[in-house]
Design an enzyme around this catalytic site. Structure first.
Site, PDB file in Angstrom:
ATOM      1  N   GLU A   1      -5.996   2.235  -0.635  1.00 15.29           N
ATOM      2  CA  GLU A   1      -4.662   2.375  -1.220  1.00 15.29           C
ATOM      3  C   GLU A   1      -3.895   1.062  -1.222  1.00 15.29           C
ATOM      4  OE1 GLU A   1      -4.064   3.544   3.182  1.00 15.29           O
ATOM      5  OE2 GLU A   1      -5.666   3.378   1.710  1.00 15.29           O
TER       6      GLU A   1
ATOM      7  N   ASP B   1       0.830  -1.200   0.000  1.00 14.69           N
ATOM      8  CA  ASP B   1       0.000   0.000   0.000  1.00 14.69           C
ATOM      9  C   ASP B   1       0.863   1.247   0.000  1.00 14.69           C
ATOM     10  OD1 ASP B   1       0.808   0.443   2.608  1.00 14.69           O
ATOM     11  OD2 ASP B   1      -1.168   0.200   3.497  1.00 14.69           O
TER      12      ASP B   1
ATOM     13  N   ASP C   1      -6.516  10.056  -6.126  1.00 15.54           N
ATOM     14  CA  ASP C   1      -6.911   9.131  -7.193  1.00 15.54           C
ATOM     15  C   ASP C   1      -5.813   9.019  -8.256  1.00 15.54           C
ATOM     16  OD1 ASP C   1      -9.295   8.634  -5.948  1.00 15.54           O
ATOM     17  OD2 ASP C   1     -10.510   9.870  -7.291  1.00 15.54           O
TER      18      ASP C   1
ATOM     19  N   ASN D   1      -4.297  12.588   0.633  1.00 16.54           N
ATOM     20  CA  ASN D   1      -5.675  13.044   0.428  1.00 16.54           C
ATOM     21  C   ASN D   1      -5.972  14.322   1.192  1.00 16.54           C
ATOM     22  OD1 ASN D   1      -6.735  11.212  -1.427  1.00 16.54           O
ATOM     23  ND2 ASN D   1      -7.309   9.737   0.154  1.00 16.54           N
TER      24      ASN D   1
END
Length: 215
Positions: free
Chosen positions: A137, A94, A111, A102
């Site tokens: 993620e 991840d 994204d 974010n």
């Protein structure tokens, strides 16, 4: 040529008959032929529509990678049958501090990061196995014909590639790192337990400081 439509009436293709062959040679299409072709086009449309809908259930919309359902299908068809003959490994990984990405840059940039990272993973894995977006993620990689040592080496190459990428986001000069957890698949365990083992190795890597491979 007769249009092929989906269940909503949207044209998704065309059904074309070029020549009509009779006992005496080539002939012309009559009204009955057109009706039969229209019926064939309708069946073709419904079949194709069903296939496309099914494929959509296997793919993550954002990254274009397989989702969990897609992973399960791939594993059952391409990995599990070969486990008695050759090793295979799982890599759970991840993006480090993704929530901070974010919160700092917004979800649109987040994204972009996921799409970019997913593309890197997919390109490097290629025909060696498959990549799935596991959620958020988190990504899951399955490598065919890879024992633990080879899989760890592969994961380390991925880690370095992501770390050394000049920019992960198209709209921001943003670099990220990733953590990885690797386990060789135990054919005596369920796939769920093997995935859980890889996830625990990922947790170990994150606990030890992130941007590393746990095994």
């Amino acid at each position: 040529m007769i249009p092929v439509t989906d269940s909503k009436g949207k044209v998704i293709g065309a059904f074309q008959a070029v020549n009509k062959l009779t006992e005496s040679g080539y002939g012309s299409f009559d009204e009955q032929d057109v009706k039969r072709l229209a019926m064939a086009a309708a069946y073709c449309g419904r079949t194709l529509d069903a296939y496309l809908l099914y494929q959509e259930t296997l793919v993550d919309v954002l990254t274009g990678l397989k989702n969990r359902c897609g992973f399960w299908e791939y594993y059952e068809e391409h990995v599990e049958p070969a486990l008695e003959r050759q090793p295979a490994s799982l890599i759970m990984c991840d993006v480090d501090f993704f929530k901070l990405v974010n919160d700092t840059y917004g979800h649109a940039v987040g994204d972009e990061v996921l799409v970019s990272v997913g593309g890197i993973l997919k390109k490097q894995v290629g025909e060696l196995g498959e990549v799935a977006r596991w959620g958020g993620e988190e990504f899951l990689i399955v490598l065919k014909d890879h024992d633990l040592a080879k899989a760890v080496q592969f994961a380390e190459s991925l880690r370095l590639l992501v770390e050394e990428s000049p920019s992960i986001s198209e709209s921001q000069r943003l670099k990220v790192t990733m953590s990885f957890g690797v386990t060789e698949i135990d054919s005596q365990l369920t796939v769920e337990k093997n995935v859980d083992a890889a996830d625990k190795k990922l947790y170990q890597a994150k606990e030890n400081g992130r941007n590393q491979v746990g095994c």
